[in-house]
Write an enzyme that holds these catalytic residues in place. Sequence first.
Site, PDB file in Angstrom:
ATOM      1  N   GLU A 377      87.355  47.247   2.769  1.00  0.00           N
ATOM      2  CA  GLU A 377      87.135  48.659   2.442  1.00  0.00           C
ATOM      3  C   GLU A 377      88.428  49.433   2.256  1.00  0.00           C
ATOM      4  O   GLU A 377      88.702  50.397   2.964  1.00  0.00           O
ATOM      5  CB  GLU A 377      86.237  49.278   3.513  1.00  0.00           C
ATOM      6  CG  GLU A 377      84.894  48.578   3.497  1.00  0.00           C
ATOM      7  CD  GLU A 377      83.840  49.182   4.416  1.00  0.00           C
ATOM      8  OE1 GLU A 377      84.173  49.479   5.571  1.00  0.00           O
ATOM      9  OE2 GLU A 377      82.699  49.342   3.973  1.00  0.00           O
ATOM     10  N   GLU A 455      78.943  40.939   4.540  1.00  0.00           N
ATOM     11  CA  GLU A 455      78.254  41.575   5.665  1.00  0.00           C
ATOM     12  C   GLU A 455      76.799  41.766   5.255  1.00  0.00           C
ATOM     13  O   GLU A 455      76.522  42.227   4.155  1.00  0.00           O
ATOM     14  CB  GLU A 455      78.865  42.950   5.990  1.00  0.00           C
ATOM     15  CG  GLU A 455      80.294  42.856   6.477  1.00  0.00           C
ATOM     16  CD  GLU A 455      80.961  44.216   6.715  1.00  0.00           C
ATOM     17  OE1 GLU A 455      80.255  45.213   6.975  1.00  0.00           O
ATOM     18  OE2 GLU A 455      82.197  44.267   6.616  1.00  0.00           O
TER      19      GLU A 455
HETATM   20  C1  GAL Z   1      80.885  48.025   6.914  1.00  0.00           C
HETATM   21  C2  GAL Z   1      82.268  47.758   7.434  1.00  0.00           C
HETATM   22  C3  GAL Z   1      82.266  47.298   8.854  1.00  0.00           C
HETATM   23  C4  GAL Z   1      81.365  48.166   9.676  1.00  0.00           C
HETATM   24  C5  GAL Z   1      79.987  48.157   9.119  1.00  0.00           C
HETATM   25  C6  GAL Z   1      79.062  49.070   9.864  1.00  0.00           C
HETATM   26  O1  GAL Z   1      80.936  48.903   5.875  1.00  0.00           O
HETATM   27  O2  GAL Z   1      82.957  46.841   6.660  1.00  0.00           O
HETATM   28  O3  GAL Z   1      83.579  47.335   9.335  1.00  0.00           O
HETATM   29  O4  GAL Z   1      81.836  49.461   9.630  1.00  0.00           O
HETATM   30  O5  GAL Z   1      80.018  48.626   7.815  1.00  0.00           O
HETATM   31  O6  GAL Z   1      78.933  48.765  11.188  1.00  0.00           O
END
Ligand code: GAL
Length: 915
Positions: A377, A455
Site C-alpha cells: 500500500e 490478502e
Molecule cells: C489491508 C492492509 C493490511 C491491513 C488490512 C486490514 O489493506 O494491507 O495491512 O491493514 O488491510 O486489517
Amino acid sequence: MSRGLTVAPADGWTDDDLSWAPVDAWSDIPVPAHWVLEGHGKPAYTNTRFPFAIDVPNPPDENPIGDYRLIFDATPELTAGAVLRFDGIESAAEVHLNGRLLGETRGSRLTHEFDVSGTLRESGNVLAVRVAQFSDASYLEDQDMWWMPGIFRDVELVATPADGIWDAFAVTDYEALDGTGTLDLFVEAGSPVQLRIPELGIDLDASDGGVIGVGEVEPWSAENPRLYEAVLVSAGETVTLRLGFRRIEVRDSVLLVNGEPIQFRGVNRHEHDPEKGRVASPERMKQDLLLMKQHNVNAVRTSHYPPHPGFLDLTDELGLYVVLECDLETHGFEEIGWKGNPSADPEWRGAYLDRMQRTVHRDKNHASVVIWSLGNEAGTGTNLEAMAAWTRGFDPSRLIHYEGDWASTYVDVYSRMYAGFEEVRRIGEEVLTPAPFDATAAQIHRRSLPFMQCEYAHAMGNGPGGLQEYQELFDTYPRLAGGFIWEWIEHGLSLPGGGYAYGGDFGEDVHDSNFVIDGLVGPNREVRPGLVALAHWYTPARITVLDDAVRIENRYAFADLSGLTFTWSASPDVSGELKVGDVAAGEVVVVPFPDDLANLDLPEIVTVTAALAADTAWAPAGHVVGRGERVWLELPDAPEETSAPSVGSFDPVSLKLLSLGSLSLEGPEVGVWRAPTDNDRYPGWDERDLPPYAERWHVAGLDRTRTRVVSSSLDEDALRVSTRTAPAGRDFSVDGEFVWRRVSDSALTVDVTLTPGGTWPVEWARLGLDFVIDAAPEGLAWLGQGPGPSYPDLAAGTFAGRHQVGADELYTPHVKPQESGARAGVREATVSTAAGALKVTVLSVDDVAVTVSPWSRQALATTGHHHELEADGRTHVSIDLFQSGVGTATCGPGVLPRYRLAAKPGRVTLLLEAV
Ligand code: GAL
C-alpha cells in the site's frame, strides 16, 4: 540523508569517555525491546493515518528520543576486523562508537551494518546510540500496526577477517524433467574459496563462482523441505549455507514450483507478542510456524516487512513458501489523495532502492523465499518500478510481487487484496479465452500472469465467513494461485491487570480502535474458530463420505498419500483402517466402505480422518490433517404420555416458563438479534452504499423487541400461547405459537411455530428462543457439530458427534466482545449450571444452534474489552432455529446471500428437562 533526525547535543554522552557521569543516572532497558513497553511513553495504533501532520520530510517536534549507551569488551578476533550489525531499530538512529560517529540508520525492519574495524578495541568500548521514534523515514513506514520505537532486534558484532568470505549468493535451480539441480554461485572473498556439499559429493574450488551442475537431487518444496548443507571455506572463514533446489516460474498464467502448479494456502504474519511487541523470540516464531503447519498452511507473506532473520531458517526447515516483503508502506498519503506520495517522487528513489536492496541481500540465500514483495500500500510510481527492475536484474530466480500495481506492468504475479468472489471468478476465467483483439500490451501482459490474493478473508472477530467459496474458486481455475488470509496474529497488548489493549487504550489522538485485532490466533496464539475452518479448506486430503464409499482427493502438489493413514469410525464406537492404496498428487480415489463398516446396521455418524503416518518436524504421527463425515441421525422417540402442564410454572402475565423441576429460569423469549460481530459493524465491500448490519438491525429495532401475549388457552391436553414479538415504533413482528405439554414434574415438550408478520426491512441475525437460567453456567454437552462453534458460513472443521465443553469454552474470548460460541447441528444439549442442568432434545426433524453465555447480548454489545465483561451470575441460553452467516465485511464481501437470513417462518418441537 540526515534530515529529519534530531542531532545529538554536544553534551559528551557519545564521547569515548567511560567516566561520563550522568550516565549512571540512566535507567536500564533490555535490548532488544520497545521502550514504550518498558515503562517509557506509550504505544499508539493507527491503520492508515500518520500519527503526525503530513509535512514531508519532517517528523513532528514531539518526537520521543531514546539514548542508549553500552560499555563492552571485544575479543581480538573482532578487533582485527568487524561490523556492528543492528537487525532492527525503529525508526532512525545515530550510532557512535568510542567517540566516532559511525553513521545513521533508516529502515526500521532492515539490517544496518557499520564497519568498526580500527575503532573497536579490546576493552571499554563505548557504544552510544540515539534513536528517534519518528524521522523522515516514518513517511515510508506507515503499516497498519502499533507505532513502537526502540532497538527491538538483536545487535551483534560480526568478525570480518581480511581473508574471509564477504558475500555469497547461491542461486539454486531444479529441473523437474530430469530431476537434476544446479547451483549458480557468486562469492566475494579475501582468499580462495572451496565449496563442499558432502551429500552430493561436491568438493571444488569455487573462488570464481559460476554455474555448477550438482546432478540428481531431491527438490525443496513446502511439502518436502529437503535442504543440503553446503560449506564455503576460505583461509579465514567458513560459511555454511543450506541449499534447497527448487524452481518457481510462471507458465501460461499458472504459478509452478518444480514444474507443478502450486496453490498458496497462506497467511499474512506480522511479528507480534502481547508483552514484547515486535520483539520476536525463537519460541514465538517456532510456535507460529508449527501452528501454521499443523493447520495445513503452506505459505506465509511477511507482512509488511522482513521478519526477524531467524524466521527464515525455520521456514526453510519446516517447509513454507515465503513472500518476503520489503519494509515499505506510504498508506497515509491516501488521506490526501496520494498527493506527494514518495513512491512517485524521484527524491525518494535512493531510499526506495536502498530498502529493497537491503531486503534482498539479507535473505537471498533462503530456499523458502520464492517471491520478493516490494512493499504494501504505497500507491504506485516510478520508485516502485525501479525497485522491481533492480530486483529482477539481481535475482531473476524469484518472482516479484506488489499488490498496488493493478495494471501489473512491473510485477510477475497479478495480486489483489479482498477481491470479492465474482471478481476472483472473472479473473480466473479471463485467461480461458483469447484476449480481445483491442487489448493493450499491458493487458496482454497481465493475462499472462497468475493471480493471487495477497490478502483475503479478514479474520477480525467472529469470522471469517466465505472461506469455502474462495477455496472452490482457487480449486476451479488454474490461474488462481491461492492466497493469504489477513491475518495471523491479533496485535493485542497485555494490560497490567490482565486482558489486552487495542487502539485508543493509550489515549492516542488518532487511532483505529480494534482494527488491529484481526487474527486467526489471539495475541497469545489462542486458536480462533477461523483457523479451525481454514485448516479444513487448506487440507491436503479432501475426504467426502458417500453412501457406501469414501472419496479422497489428494491435494498435495507433489506427494502421494503414503504419508497419511486413513481411519474410519462409526458411532457408536467402532473404527478401523481405510486402505486407500497409491494416490498420486492431484488424483482422486473412491474407496468402497470396508466390510466392517458396510456391514454395520445403521451407523449414525461415519467419520473418516487422514492423519500423519509418522512424526514430522511439525507434528507427531496421528496429527489429523483432514476429515470427512456423513450423518444419518435418527429422530429420538417422542414421549408418549403427555398432559397439560401446571400453569403454576408459568408467569401469569407473560406466560413464560419460570421453573422446570427445581430449575429456576425464564423463557422463551423470541430473539432475532445478536451482539454485533466486528463484521456486522462494517458494510461489506460489495454493498458499501448500505449501512452495516449492526446499524440496520438497530434502526429496525431487532435489539429492542418486546413480546405481548395475544391469546392463551388451557385444556386437558396442552397450554397454548400465541404471542407477538416486535420492536417499539415498528409494525413488523414475529408471531409465535407455543403448545406446552407436561411429560413429568421436571419435563415439558413445547411445539413452537414462529411466523414473520409485516415486512421486515432487514435480514435477521437469527431466529431463536432465548432462556435465562438463574445460575451461572458450568458447561455444555451436546450431540451435534463441534467441538468448536459454527455459523452457516464458518462451520468447516467442526464435526458431528457427542461433545462437551467447560464454562470457559462456551464462547470465544474475542478481545472486543461480540456474539460467539454457537454450536450448530444440535439434536440434543445439556446446559449445566451451578443450580442444575437443562436438557434440550429436538423432537422434530430440524436441528438447532445452541449458544450458552455468562453474559447477556446487551452486555456483549456495549462492553469494550473482554476483561471488562461482568458476568451477571445467570446462564443465557439461545436455541436458534436459524442463524445468519458471519461474512468478512470488515475487509471484503459481507455475508453471501445464501447465508443471510431473510425473515421466514420456523417450526421446532423441543423436549425440555431439568436433569
Ligand atoms: C489491508 C492492509 C493490511 C491491513 C488490512 C486490514 O489493506 O494491507 O495491512 O491493514 O488491510 O486489517
